[in-house]
Structure formats: structure tokens, C-alpha cells
Enzyme design. Structure first.
Site, PDB file in Angstrom:
ATOM      1  N   ARG A  17      33.390  40.500  30.688  1.00 32.31           N
ATOM      2  CA  ARG A  17      34.421  39.970  29.675  1.00 32.31           C
ATOM      3  C   ARG A  17      33.825  39.547  28.581  1.00 32.31           C
ATOM      4  O   ARG A  17      32.769  39.173  28.315  1.00 32.31           O
ATOM      5  CB  ARG A  17      35.233  38.765  30.289  1.00 32.31           C
ATOM      6  CG  ARG A  17      36.115  39.311  31.352  1.00 32.31           C
ATOM      7  CD  ARG A  17      36.634  38.166  32.243  1.00 32.31           C
ATOM      8  NE  ARG A  17      37.475  38.426  33.142  1.00 32.31           N
ATOM      9  CZ  ARG A  17      38.717  38.397  33.351  1.00 32.31           C
ATOM     10  NH1 ARG A  17      39.549  38.497  32.307  1.00 32.31           N
ATOM     11  NH2 ARG A  17      39.356  38.940  34.434  1.00 32.31           N
ATOM     12  N   ALA A  68      37.088  35.188  34.780  1.00 29.48           N
ATOM     13  CA  ALA A  68      38.558  34.741  35.053  1.00 29.48           C
ATOM     14  C   ALA A  68      39.180  35.611  36.041  1.00 29.48           C
ATOM     15  O   ALA A  68      40.119  35.678  36.585  1.00 29.48           O
ATOM     16  CB  ALA A  68      39.218  34.798  33.698  1.00 29.48           C
ATOM     17  N   SER A  69      38.062  36.373  36.996  1.00 27.11           N
ATOM     18  CA  SER A  69      38.322  37.357  38.108  1.00 27.11           C
ATOM     19  C   SER A  69      39.530  37.893  37.707  1.00 27.11           C
ATOM     20  O   SER A  69      39.254  38.986  36.867  1.00 27.11           O
ATOM     21  CB  SER A  69      38.765  36.356  39.451  1.00 27.11           C
ATOM     22  OG  SER A  69      37.663  35.557  39.789  1.00 27.11           O
ATOM     23  N   HIS A  70      40.582  38.040  38.419  1.00 28.91           N
ATOM     24  CA  HIS A  70      41.661  38.893  38.366  1.00 28.91           C
ATOM     25  C   HIS A  70      42.636  38.715  37.334  1.00 28.91           C
ATOM     26  O   HIS A  70      43.840  39.290  37.060  1.00 28.91           O
ATOM     27  CB  HIS A  70      42.476  38.757  39.862  1.00 28.91           C
ATOM     28  CG  HIS A  70      43.096  37.578  40.140  1.00 28.91           C
ATOM     29  ND1 HIS A  70      42.367  36.612  40.648  1.00 28.91           N
ATOM     30  CD2 HIS A  70      44.308  36.887  39.983  1.00 28.91           C
ATOM     31  CE1 HIS A  70      43.147  35.363  40.485  1.00 28.91           C
ATOM     32  NE2 HIS A  70      44.195  35.565  40.349  1.00 28.91           N
TER      33      HIS A  70
END
Length: 130
Positions: A17, A68-70
Site C-alpha cells: 500500500r 489495512a488488510s482487506h
């Protein structure tokens, strides 16, 4: 920090990210400046379980994965992974982290503002092919 909270070794990981690597470098830099033996990944790791596996295998006390994962890619944050079998921090752990952050806010803020940029040891957590 090391003596006060019993942490010795920290593994910092990040995903692809926007700004994840920069956030990871700040986390690792603050940890180094507080005397923690800190190692960071050399390239993005796609999921927290990769970082958890590596941290657990090599005996780190704590793993922080910048992700922030998913959630949508506009978000970012960090996951705290304990050395208890590589599991994500439980509520009692995160409550303690939030308390520690509140108690140490001034010192943390000062640490970030006066961060001494030092080389951060880096590793590639991908399994080596044989």
C-alpha cells in the site's frame, strides 16, 4: 522501553500500500532508537501471516505489519502480532498497547520528531528455494 516492557526483538513488515514502507521505517527507526533489536523486511509482504510466520520462526518478541488488510487501498494501519504462536494481538493486548501509547505519548512524539536515521537491518522473509 526495552527494560520497562520486556521487549528485546521486533520484526517489522509492510505490504504494498501507498506509504506502507515509509510507515514501517518510522516504526523500525523509533524501535531502534529505544534499544530494540529490530529487523525489517526488504520488500513488501502480502499478508500478516507471512510476517507472523517469520517472526515466530526466528524468535521475535513482537511483529508489526503495516497494512489495512482487506480494507480499501486508501486505508492503512498496523497489526500487532504477538509471539504466542504468531496470533494477532488479543483485546487485552491491544488494550495494554493503547494504555502504553497514552502513557508514553510525549516520549513517542519526541522520538519521532528527533528520530535518528540509522540503517535498519532487512531480510527477505520469502522461503529460500533449494
Amino acid at each position: 522501553m526495552v527494560k520497562k516492557y520486556g521487549l528485546r526483538r521486533l520484526f517489522v513488515s509492510f505490504d504494498a500500500r501507498r506509504k506502507s514502507k515509509e510507515f514501517a521505517q518510522i516504526v523500525a527507526g523509533v524501535a531502534l532508537n529505544h534499544g530494540l533489536d529490530t529487523v525489517m523486511v526488504s520488500k513488501p509482504t502480502p499478508t500478516p501471516p507471512t510476517a507472523a510466520w517469520y517472526g515466530n520462526k526466528f524468535g521475535f518478541d513482537l511483529v508489526i505489519q503495516i497494512t489495512a488488510s482487506h480494507n480499501p487501498p486508501t486505508y492503512n494501519g498496523f497489526k500487532v502480532i504477538t509471539n504466542r504462536g504468531g496470533s494477532p494481538a488479543q483485546e487485552e493486548d491491544t488494550d495494554q498497547i493503547e494504555k502504553l501509547y497514552s502513557d508514553e505519548y510525549s516520549d513517542i512524539t519526541r522520538s519521532v520528531k528527533t528520530l535518528e536515521l540509522r540503517p535498519i537491518p532487512a531480510v527477505d522473509p520469502a522461503p529460500q528455494s533449494t
